[in-house]
Design an enzyme around this catalytic site. Structure first.
Site, PDB file in Angstrom:
ATOM      1  N   ASN A   1       0.814  -1.228   0.000  1.00 52.84           N
ATOM      2  CA  ASN A   1       0.000   0.000   0.000  1.00 52.84           C
ATOM      3  C   ASN A   1       0.846   1.277   0.000  1.00 52.84           C
ATOM      4  O   ASN A   1       0.349   2.343   0.347  1.00 52.84           O
ATOM      5  CB  ASN A   1      -0.986  -0.016   1.187  1.00 52.84           C
ATOM      6  CG  ASN A   1      -0.282  -0.217   2.516  1.00 52.84           C
ATOM      7  OD1 ASN A   1       0.938  -0.056   2.597  1.00 52.84           O
ATOM      8  ND2 ASN A   1      -1.022  -0.545   3.542  1.00 52.84           N
TER       9      ASN A   1
ATOM     10  N   HIS B   1      -7.614   5.995  10.153  1.00 54.87           N
ATOM     11  CA  HIS B   1      -6.505   5.305   9.481  1.00 54.87           C
ATOM     12  C   HIS B   1      -7.008   4.589   8.213  1.00 54.87           C
ATOM     13  O   HIS B   1      -7.496   3.470   8.278  1.00 54.87           O
ATOM     14  CB  HIS B   1      -5.908   4.285  10.467  1.00 54.87           C
ATOM     15  CG  HIS B   1      -4.615   3.694  10.005  1.00 54.87           C
ATOM     16  ND1 HIS B   1      -3.828   2.921  10.821  1.00 54.87           N
ATOM     17  CD2 HIS B   1      -3.955   3.761   8.823  1.00 54.87           C
ATOM     18  CE1 HIS B   1      -2.746   2.539  10.148  1.00 54.87           C
ATOM     19  NE2 HIS B   1      -2.816   3.028   8.937  1.00 54.87           N
TER      20      HIS B   1
ATOM     21  N   GLN C   1      -5.652   3.013  18.332  1.00 57.48           N
ATOM     22  CA  GLN C   1      -6.693   2.933  17.303  1.00 57.48           C
ATOM     23  C   GLN C   1      -7.706   1.863  17.670  1.00 57.48           C
ATOM     24  O   GLN C   1      -7.280   0.760  18.018  1.00 57.48           O
ATOM     25  CB  GLN C   1      -6.055   2.645  15.948  1.00 57.48           C
ATOM     26  CG  GLN C   1      -5.193   3.803  15.494  1.00 57.48           C
ATOM     27  CD  GLN C   1      -4.612   3.649  14.099  1.00 57.48           C
ATOM     28  OE1 GLN C   1      -3.898   4.494  13.640  1.00 57.48           O
ATOM     29  NE2 GLN C   1      -4.903   2.581  13.401  1.00 57.48           N
TER      30      GLN C   1
ATOM     31  N   ARG D   1       3.111   6.558  11.852  1.00 57.58           N
ATOM     32  CA  ARG D   1       2.450   6.019  13.048  1.00 57.58           C
ATOM     33  C   ARG D   1       2.223   7.173  14.023  1.00 57.58           C
ATOM     34  O   ARG D   1       3.112   8.021  14.221  1.00 57.58           O
ATOM     35  CB  ARG D   1       3.307   4.946  13.730  1.00 57.58           C
ATOM     36  CG  ARG D   1       3.303   3.604  13.034  1.00 57.58           C
ATOM     37  CD  ARG D   1       1.928   2.926  13.031  1.00 57.58           C
ATOM     38  NE  ARG D   1       1.912   1.671  12.289  1.00 57.58           N
ATOM     39  CZ  ARG D   1       1.443   1.518  11.047  1.00 57.58           C
ATOM     40  NH1 ARG D   1       0.926   2.537  10.387  1.00 57.58           N
ATOM     41  NH2 ARG D   1       1.463   0.331  10.459  1.00 57.58           N
TER      42      ARG D   1
HETATM   43  P1  NAD Z   1      10.351   1.047   4.432  1.00 53.32           P
HETATM   44  O1  NAD Z   1      10.880  -0.029   5.298  1.00 53.32           O
HETATM   45  O2  NAD Z   1      10.422   0.884   2.949  1.00 53.32           O
HETATM   46  O3  NAD Z   1      11.070   2.436   4.791  1.00 53.32           O
HETATM   47  C1  NAD Z   1      11.211   2.899   6.082  1.00 53.32           C
HETATM   48  C2  NAD Z   1      12.449   3.778   6.124  1.00 53.32           C
HETATM   49  O4  NAD Z   1      12.472   4.438   7.392  1.00 53.32           O
HETATM   50  C3  NAD Z   1      13.743   2.981   6.015  1.00 53.32           C
HETATM   51  O5  NAD Z   1      14.527   3.511   4.960  1.00 53.32           O
HETATM   52  C4  NAD Z   1      14.414   3.184   7.365  1.00 53.32           C
HETATM   53  O6  NAD Z   1      15.817   3.221   7.296  1.00 53.32           O
HETATM   54  C5  NAD Z   1      13.838   4.522   7.779  1.00 53.32           C
HETATM   55  N1  NAD Z   1      13.968   4.794   9.204  1.00 53.32           N
HETATM   56  C6  NAD Z   1      13.827   3.965  10.260  1.00 53.32           C
HETATM   57  N2  NAD Z   1      14.060   4.621  11.417  1.00 53.32           N
HETATM   58  C7  NAD Z   1      14.344   5.893  11.083  1.00 53.32           C
HETATM   59  C8  NAD Z   1      14.675   7.042  11.841  1.00 53.32           C
HETATM   60  N3  NAD Z   1      14.805   6.990  13.170  1.00 53.32           N
HETATM   61  N4  NAD Z   1      14.883   8.197  11.175  1.00 53.32           N
HETATM   62  C9  NAD Z   1      14.807   8.256   9.828  1.00 53.32           C
HETATM   63  N5  NAD Z   1      14.509   7.192   9.059  1.00 53.32           N
HETATM   64  C10 NAD Z   1      14.285   6.022   9.679  1.00 53.32           C
HETATM   65  O7  NAD Z   1       8.843   1.281   4.897  1.00 53.32           O
HETATM   66  P2  NAD Z   1       7.660   1.962   4.082  1.00 53.32           P
HETATM   67  O8  NAD Z   1       6.976   0.955   3.247  1.00 53.32           O
HETATM   68  O9  NAD Z   1       8.177   3.201   3.450  1.00 53.32           O
HETATM   69  O10 NAD Z   1       6.670   2.310   5.301  1.00 53.32           O
HETATM   70  C11 NAD Z   1       7.079   3.186   6.325  1.00 53.32           C
HETATM   71  C12 NAD Z   1       6.061   3.195   7.438  1.00 53.32           C
HETATM   72  O11 NAD Z   1       4.847   3.794   6.989  1.00 53.32           O
HETATM   73  C13 NAD Z   1       5.616   1.812   7.922  1.00 53.32           C
HETATM   74  O12 NAD Z   1       6.522   1.256   8.835  1.00 53.32           O
HETATM   75  C14 NAD Z   1       4.295   2.115   8.564  1.00 53.32           C
HETATM   76  O13 NAD Z   1       4.480   2.486   9.909  1.00 53.32           O
HETATM   77  C15 NAD Z   1       3.781   3.320   7.781  1.00 53.32           C
HETATM   78  N6  NAD Z   1       2.637   2.967   6.907  1.00 53.32           N
HETATM   79  C16 NAD Z   1       1.440   3.577   7.119  1.00 53.32           C
HETATM   80  C17 NAD Z   1       0.349   3.238   6.343  1.00 53.32           C
HETATM   81  C18 NAD Z   1      -0.996   3.912   6.517  1.00 53.32           C
HETATM   82  O14 NAD Z   1      -1.999   3.394   6.074  1.00 53.32           O
HETATM   83  N7  NAD Z   1      -1.047   5.063   7.142  1.00 53.32           N
HETATM   84  C19 NAD Z   1       0.467   2.251   5.351  1.00 53.32           C
HETATM   85  C20 NAD Z   1       1.726   1.689   5.134  1.00 53.32           C
HETATM   86  C21 NAD Z   1       2.800   2.030   5.927  1.00 53.32           C
END
Ligand code: NAD
Length: 393
Positions: A152, A344, A320, A291
């Site tokens: 997603n 959400h 949530q 989050r």
């Molecule tokens: P991903 O794993 O592709 O990317 C996450 C990135 O965050 C990585 O590059 C990681 O190195 C970086 N990261 C981790 N800790 C960090 C920090 N302290 N400072 C800076 N960067 C940091 O994940 P993604 O697919 O891009 O998703 C990211 C997040 O989005 C998910 O973990 C989830 O919490 C959230 N998400 C939300 C929804 C929604 O419906 N709202 C849907 C999907 C994902």
């Protein structure tokens, strides 16, 4: 002769069992001595789910898995009842082999829940983001955590861009004015700007963060910047012209618009607190679809009220469903706008649901057949971290 034959059969059985991939279920084979118990905690869809079968992530539509799972002799229990010791979740987890959860209505898998879950071998996240599962305990208990990585991310990136635009252009108060029957252009134009010419930065430049950078580039920002301990691949950074910044403090002090796109883990819980908010440019906009608990809810509400933040938007909350009195529901900036909060749903569009339902099925299929999972889908392998996205270790 009989003894020799027996010994050969024994040795060959041991070899076969050792050569099976680690992911294979130890209690189920396709010949099947017994099916597995699979528990899914999903959100209730009500009439909407009855009218719209593509709402696959609901209790009613069960990720479209029931007939497939039951035809193979598995037991499939689906519920939205997840809070408290008498909930269906806490009772059924005690002998479940596989747990399916979704970040939209998270069944929180705490260390206490893990202690109850004597048979649990796999947690599957139907979606992206497995912070509702205590991942350190999953490692200790040798429970794998798998998610439908990428399912997603485009849906969320689009929502982020929409959130930036609706905050910067002061859309919500303008629309509310029209619904009220009023018409006062300067009242909304006094806080409306263009995205063009702004410095836009992302905390986290993984799948979503990178897609956001790609999507805002055509708006001609002044500059695109990011903070992530995992740098973007050189080509990707060059294509979007994004400059990497070494610290989160430096990033927020340079940006007009900040977006949060990293997972929730020990290093990001409460990252955006009162101290960091003071380092933002006065009147900056903040978008968080990552989050809720990455931001301190009271500090954000205070920063909006004082005007230090001009706007805050997103779809994720620290708990949530969010309680009715959650400060983010009604917080406003001094001009009565700046709130773009929704439930959400950014990652659960009908398009996304189709992808994460199919992805969940594929993960289960691989597990049943003892095949190796897609490496990107493995957050926690058996007893070890498999991803580098949940903090520097
Ligand atoms: P991903 O794993 O592709 O990317 C996450 C990135 O965050 C990585 O590059 C990681 O190195 C970086 N990261 C981790 N800790 C960090 C920090 N302290 N400072 C800076 N960067 C940091 O994940 P993604 O697919 O891009 O998703 C990211 C997040 O989005 C998910 O973990 C989830 O919490 C959230 N998400 C939300 C929804 C929604 O419906 N709202 C849907 C999907 C994902």
């Amino acid at each position: 002769f009989q003894l020799t034959t027996l010994a050969m059969v024994f040795v060959s059985a041991i070899r076969t069992s050792l050569s099976k991939p680690q992911v294979a279920s130890q209690r189920f084979s396709s010949g099947g001595s017994r099916g597995l118990k699979i528990l899914a905690i999903l959100y209730r869809g009500g009439d909407a789910a009855k009218q719209e079968p593509r709402l696959l992530g609901t209790v009613e539509n069960e990720l479209g898995l029931r007939s497939w799972l039951e035809s193979q002799g598995h037991e499939y229990i689906v519920s939205d009842d997840k809070e408290g010791p008498n909930s269906v979740f806490q009772k059924q987890i005690q002998d479940a082999d596989i747990l399916i959860t979704t970040p939209f209505h998270p069944g929180y898998v705490t260390p206490e829940v893990f202690n109850k879950a004597k048979n649990l071998k796999v947690c599957v996240t139907a979606g992206v983001g497995s912070d509702h599962i205590n991942l350190n305990t999953a490692i200790d208990k040798k429970v794998q955590v798998l998610e439908v990585t990428g399912s997603n991310v485009t849906s969320v990136a689009e929502h982020v861009v929409m959130n930036m635009l609706l905050l910067v252009r002061n859309f919500v108060p303008a629309h509310e004015m029209i619904e009220r029957g009023d018409w006062d252009v300067s009242q909304v134009a006094r806080n409306a700007f263009d995205l063009e010419g702004k410095v836009i930065g992302t905390i986290g430049a993984g799948r979503i963060g990178h897609r956001v950078l790609q999507r805002v580039l055509p708006f001609n920002p002044k500059e695109l910047v990011y903070y992530d301990y995992n740098p973007l691949p050189e080509e990707a950074a060059k294509a979007v012209g994004a400059r990497r910044i070494d610290t989160v403090e430096e990033l927020v002090s340079q940006c007009d618009v900040v977006t949060v796109n990293c997972p929730l883990h020990e290093g990001t819980r409460g990252l955006i607190n009162a101290d960091l908010l003071k380092k933002f440019k006065p009147g900056a906009w903040l978008v968080n679809t990552a989050r809720g608990a990455i931001c301190d809810k009271f500090a954000v509400a205070d920063a909006l009220k004082s005007g230090q933040l001009r706007g805050y938007a997103g779809d994720v909350w620290d708990v949530q469903p969010a309680p009715k009195d959650h400060p983010w529901r009604a917080m406003k900036n001094p001009l009565g706008g700046g709130n773009g909060m929704v439930p959400h749903y950014s990652g659960t569009t009908l398009d996304a649901q189709q992808r994460y339902a199919a992805g969940t099925k594929s993960i289960l299929e691989k597990y049943f057949q003892g095949k190796e999972q897609e490496p990107a889908n493995v957050i926690v392998g058996i007893g070890k971290w498999a991803t580098k996205a949940y903090g520097q270790r």
